[in-house]
Design a protein around this motif. Structure first.
Motif, PDB file in Angstrom:
ATOM      1  N   TYR B  88      41.931  44.563  43.287  1.00 49.98           N
ATOM      2  CA  TYR B  88      42.250  43.840  42.067  1.00 49.98           C
ATOM      3  C   TYR B  88      41.556  42.479  42.075  1.00 49.98           C
ATOM      4  O   TYR B  88      40.962  42.060  41.088  1.00 49.98           O
ATOM      5  N   GLU B  89      41.630  41.833  43.218  1.00 50.68           N
ATOM      6  CA  GLU B  89      40.988  40.525  43.357  1.00 50.68           C
ATOM      7  C   GLU B  89      39.482  40.648  43.127  1.00 50.68           C
ATOM      8  O   GLU B  89      38.897  39.870  42.371  1.00 50.68           O
ATOM      9  N   ILE B  92      38.854  41.373  39.409  1.00 46.51           N
ATOM     10  CA  ILE B  92      39.080  40.261  38.493  1.00 46.51           C
ATOM     11  C   ILE B  92      38.027  39.178  38.707  1.00 46.51           C
ATOM     12  O   ILE B  92      37.578  38.544  37.750  1.00 46.51           O
ATOM     13  N   GLN B  93      37.584  39.007  39.931  1.00 46.96           N
ATOM     14  CA  GLN B  93      36.532  38.033  40.178  1.00 46.96           C
ATOM     15  C   GLN B  93      35.226  38.476  39.540  1.00 46.96           C
ATOM     16  O   GLN B  93      34.500  37.663  38.969  1.00 46.96           O
ATOM     17  N   PHE B  95      35.011  40.372  36.976  1.00 40.35           N
ATOM     18  CA  PHE B  95      35.203  40.196  35.538  1.00 40.35           C
ATOM     19  C   PHE B  95      34.998  38.731  35.156  1.00 40.35           C
ATOM     20  O   PHE B  95      34.309  38.422  34.180  1.00 40.35           O
ATOM     21  N   ASN B  96      35.572  37.839  35.955  1.00 35.03           N
ATOM     22  CA  ASN B  96      35.421  36.409  35.673  1.00 35.03           C
ATOM     23  C   ASN B  96      33.956  35.987  35.713  1.00 35.03           C
ATOM     24  O   ASN B  96      33.500  35.222  34.875  1.00 35.03           O
ATOM     25  N   SER B  99      32.159  37.226  32.708  1.00 38.47           N
ATOM     26  CA  SER B  99      32.579  36.757  31.389  1.00 38.47           C
ATOM     27  C   SER B  99      32.367  35.254  31.214  1.00 38.47           C
ATOM     28  O   SER B  99      32.918  34.652  30.319  1.00 38.47           O
ATOM     29  N   LYS B 113      28.219  43.497  27.553  1.00 44.57           N
ATOM     30  CA  LYS B 113      29.469  43.927  26.922  1.00 44.57           C
ATOM     31  C   LYS B 113      30.004  45.160  27.640  1.00 44.57           C
ATOM     32  O   LYS B 113      31.193  45.261  27.903  1.00 44.57           O
ATOM     33  N   GLN B 116      31.609  44.261  30.826  1.00 49.41           N
ATOM     34  CA  GLN B 116      32.876  43.571  30.591  1.00 49.41           C
ATOM     35  C   GLN B 116      33.968  44.578  30.216  1.00 49.41           C
ATOM     36  O   GLN B 116      35.083  44.512  30.726  1.00 49.41           O
ATOM     37  N   ILE B 117      33.601  45.505  29.351  1.00 42.92           N
ATOM     38  CA  ILE B 117      34.562  46.536  28.952  1.00 42.92           C
ATOM     39  C   ILE B 117      34.963  47.369  30.162  1.00 42.92           C
ATOM     40  O   ILE B 117      36.142  47.645  30.391  1.00 42.92           O
ATOM     41  N   ASP B 120      37.132  45.473  32.521  1.00 40.49           N
ATOM     42  CA  ASP B 120      38.447  45.312  31.904  1.00 40.49           C
ATOM     43  C   ASP B 120      39.283  46.572  32.106  1.00 40.49           C
ATOM     44  O   ASP B 120      40.465  46.513  32.435  1.00 40.49           O
ATOM     45  N   LYS B 121      38.620  47.698  31.966  1.00 42.69           N
ATOM     46  CA  LYS B 121      39.319  48.970  32.146  1.00 42.69           C
ATOM     47  C   LYS B 121      39.794  49.124  33.586  1.00 42.69           C
ATOM     48  O   LYS B 121      40.925  49.506  33.860  1.00 42.69           O
ATOM     49  N   LEU B 123      40.459  46.803  35.564  1.00 42.50           N
ATOM     50  CA  LEU B 123      41.570  45.871  35.764  1.00 42.50           C
ATOM     51  C   LEU B 123      42.860  46.393  35.159  1.00 42.50           C
ATOM     52  O   LEU B 123      43.927  46.300  35.763  1.00 42.50           O
TER      53      LEU B 123
END
Lengths: 561, 208
Positions: B88-89, B92-93, B95-96, B99, B113, B116-117, B120-121, B123
């Protein structure tokens, strides 16, 4: 000698109380007590208590050390501090590295001993500060916009801008006891509120992985507006069929036009305003019905938000509630295609993807499992199995029986289950099967084994017939024998003797040949004897001749030697 | 004599089947990190690969070792939940990182995009699982609270810190290089590598 030692000891004992403070700075300055580090977001504060209250004009100084440093360094912002706290936020630190701090009191040239703070990792110590909240009121909703805790260029949460989870508490100003809690995105909307009412709320941020719960923001209050004449559309639903999505909603009045928009869901995770990022759904602009149909190709795979607005020409309603929409969930799974192939006593089943499925088939992302219904054509008992594989075998079936199969695809994913319709029924007859084949092989072997004596017997009979026809064994009448025997025998003897001579050449021994030639008359005698005993009719067989000649050869050799 | 084992084998067969069936059910649940997550992750790795045609050669000299903490993989291996948290970490990193609005023209908007999508999924799936576990944790905490307080959380905390240091190096690298094209390319390859190593370690763990 002893006295001298005793005197020295005395001096040492007497000197000790004086020596120690001198080493620490000269006077009785005490080190600060209860030193604590407070980190909220990007502000770093060190607090302590004075060691001795009585002294005035005491200042404090702090040193720090980080792993790559060999020595202590003065902590900027914390030198010669007169109060009992200092702010060292200006220090550019790696918040994931261990930090060591030490502090001492100073007065003039005197200093207290260093007090060393337990080393710590700033990120672990840090507390999440209150987030900043912006509110905007509608009649029945509040639009909320949260800025993550910390400064914009802060170091502490630089990697967490999208990781924060926000917990919100909202209540009517008139009845603070009735609180409502919600987890919200940085840009979100709180629905189901009453118009013309004062609402108050506070928000705190949370980091899931670090199990950090932040401080609550100050309480913000806002009045909701007068109720809009046109209500927003309600009950937004989205369904899919093979190629299209159908967006439906409810509306109180008729003769209005509607429009629908979409937004990428991930944008909601990213702080900042995304109001301008909503996009029109192509076939849902100015529609007069309470639904619109648009091709699935409008949305690539992902998660979206959808909202609808009503308009009567002069005025527009506010946007509806935003409906979360996951293409995966909406995607229709088409029934699979089945192929059957009989193999021995089994039926091999191949499950294929439906032909008309587009390039964006679901199973790319989610494992499909198959529910297969299987039955014997003549019976009504249906067996149901669930398979993950698309290629498997039903074993131990009855041979030469028709079996039928139909199947559907299922998805069990997260919290949703989905299934396709059933495929067409496919029937197939099984092959004779393994057991009958082995029986056949055994039968063949038995037949072969049984037939061997028969064949042998038949062959014997045939041979006998052949022998009877071509080599009759019956003797010629004695009269014939008397008439012909001598003459015939002479001919025979001639020819045989000639043969014998020829044969004698095979024995590559000139002496032997000579001997044979010499003993020709002896040979003749022998032949005479031979012919007398022979029952041959003259039509001699090779075999007999060979054996005869063989014997004669042996005899010949015996005689010659 | 020889019939006995036969009989027991016959009796055990349904038990095997039941066993298979149960693991089948469990593997569809959040409790086991398996195909679901790896699928999405593989897909994201494909997206990361597809963002540019190839790694620009001129960026090679700027390349940097970010030192993905291998030891964390061994740290977290005993507990599956820790893997999920670490993952997860990582997600999310990632993703960060992707983004941040500092890309300019490094990659095509479309590819950006998509990733990112995709992330996001990844996550959302993990969040759902973690939320469920958080509830469990809270229940556990209540019982745990009297005795050993922080004993359980120290190990994952350490490994998470290592992970954060790793991503911090990536962030700092981007900042130092002023978010240049090469810096982004290097980071893209690094994150792809990180995902790859992580998935591999999950596979290894599953085999154990």
């Amino acid at each position: 000698m002893l006295a001298l030692l005793g005197a020295m000891a005395l001096v040492l004992v007497a000197g000790a109380p004086w020596v120690l403070p001198a080493a620490a700075g000269g006077t009785n300055l005490e080190s600060p007590r209860d030193v604590e580090v407070y980190i909220v977001d990007d502000s770093f504060i060190l607090k302590w208590n004075r060691g001795s209250e009585s002294l005035s004009n005491v200042t404090f100084s702090v040193d720090y050390q980080i792993p790559e440093m060999d020595d202590w360094t003065e902590l900027p912002g914390c030198q010669y501090i007169t109060s009992t706290q200092c702010d060292f936020s200006s220090l550019q630190l790696n918040v994931y590295d261990e930090l060591k701090l030490r502090i001492r009191a100073e007065k003039g040239n005197n200093t207290s001993p260093w007090y060393e703070v337990d080393s710590f990792i700033p990120f672990h110590k840090a507390q999440i500060g209150p987030p900043e909240v912006h509110l905007e009121a509608e009649d029945k909703a509040i639009i909320i916009n949260i800025s993550p805790p910390g400064t914009k260029d802060g170091v502490m949460w630089a990697m967490d801008s999208s990781s924060f989870i926000y917990n919100l508490v909202i209540w009517k100003n008139s009845s603070p006891a009735e609180e409502r809690t919600e987890t919200v995105y940085p840009t979100d909307k709180i629905y189901k509120l009453s118009p013309e009412t004062t609402y108050c709320l506070k928000v705190k941020a949370r980091l899931r992985m670090q199990r950090k719960v932040g401080l609550y923001s100050p309480v913000y209050c806002i009045n909701t507006t007068v109720e809009n004449k046109l209500p927003p559309p309600e009950n937004i639903q989205i369904d899919g069929n093979n190629q299209n999505y159908i967006l439906k909603w409810d509306y109180k009045y008729e003769n209005l036009t509607f429009q629908a928009q979409w937004l990428h869901a991930y944008l909601k995770k990213i702080p900042g305003k995304h109001a301008d990022k909503w996009k029109q759904i192509p076939d849902c602009e100015n529609v007069k019905t309470t639904q619109c149909v648009f091709p699935q190709s409008v949305f690539s795979r992902g998660i979206y938000f959808i909202r609808v607005q009503a308009s009567n020409g002069n005025s527009t309603s506010l946007w509806s509630e935003e409906k979360k929409f996951d293409t995966e969930i909406q995607t229709i799974i088409l029934p699979p295609v089945i192929n059957l192939k009989p193999v021995n006593d089994s039926l091999r089943v191949y499950i294929g993807a439906p032909k008309e499925s587009e390039n964006k088939s679901v199973d790319e992302d989610y494992p499909l499992i198959y529910e297969i219904i299987f039955w014997e054509n003549t019976s009504n008992i249906q067996n149901k199995i669930v398979e993950k594989k698309t290629d498997f075998t039903f074993r131990n079936l009855k041979p030469l029986t028709v079996y039928c199969v139909r199947a559907r695809a299922l998805i069990h994913y997260e919290k949703w289950n989905k299934s396709s319709g059933f495929s067409d029924t496919v029937c197939e007859k099984t092959k004779p099967g393994n057991t009958s084949k082995t029986l056949l092989i055994i039968a063949v072997i038995c037949a072969v084994l049984l037939s061997i004596p028969v064949v042998v017997y038949v062959v014997k009979v045939v041979l006998r017939c052949v022998k009877y026809v071509f080599f009759p064994s019956s003797k010629p009448p004695s009269a014939v024998d008397e008439c012909f025997s001598e003459h015939l025998l002479k001919n025979l003897l001639l020819s045989t003797s000639a043969e014998q001579i020829e044969r004698c050449f095979i024995i590559e021994n000139t002496n032997a040949i000579a001997a044979v030639e010499e003993t020709n008359d002896v040979d003749e005698d022998y032949k005479k004897y031979n012919s007398q005993t022979s029952q041959d009719s003259g039509n001699y067989s090779n075999e007999e001749d060979n054996s005869g000649s063989g014997i004669s050869e042996e005899l010949l050799l015996q005689e010659t030697l | 004599m020889s019939t006995k084992p036969d009989v027991t084998r016959k009796c055990l067969q349904p038990a095997y089947l039941v066993g298979l069936f149960i693991t089948g059910i469990l593997s569809l649940d959040c409790n086991v990190l398996n195909i679901h997550l790896s699928r999405v992750t593989w897909q994201n790795m494909r997206l990361l690969s597809g963002m540019s045609n190839s790694f620009p050669i001129e960026c090679l000299r700027e390349n940097k070792a970010f030192e993905l903490p291998h030891e964390i993989l061994s740290h977290i291996q005993p507990v599956k939940r820790d893997i999920k948290k670490a993952f997860y970490e990582i997600s999310i990193q990632a993703f960060n990182i992707f983004s941040q609005y500092t890309f300019k023209s490094t990659w095509e908007e479309k590819h950006l995009k998509q990733i990112q999508i995709g992330l996001d999924k990844q996550l959302q799936y993990l969040e759902q699982c973690l939320e469920e576990e958080e509830k469990e944790d809270e229940d556990m905490k209540e019982t745990e609270e009297d005795g050993t307080k922080h004993s359980g959380t120290t190990v994952p905390r350490l490994s998470h810190l290592e992970l954060r240091r790793y991503f911090n190096r990536i962030y700092n690298f981007l900042k130092e290089k002023k978010y240049s094209h090469c810096a982004w390319e290097i980071v893209r390859v690094e994150i792809r590598r990180c995902f790859y190593l992580f998935l591999k370690s999950i596979v290894l763990l599953r085999r154990k």
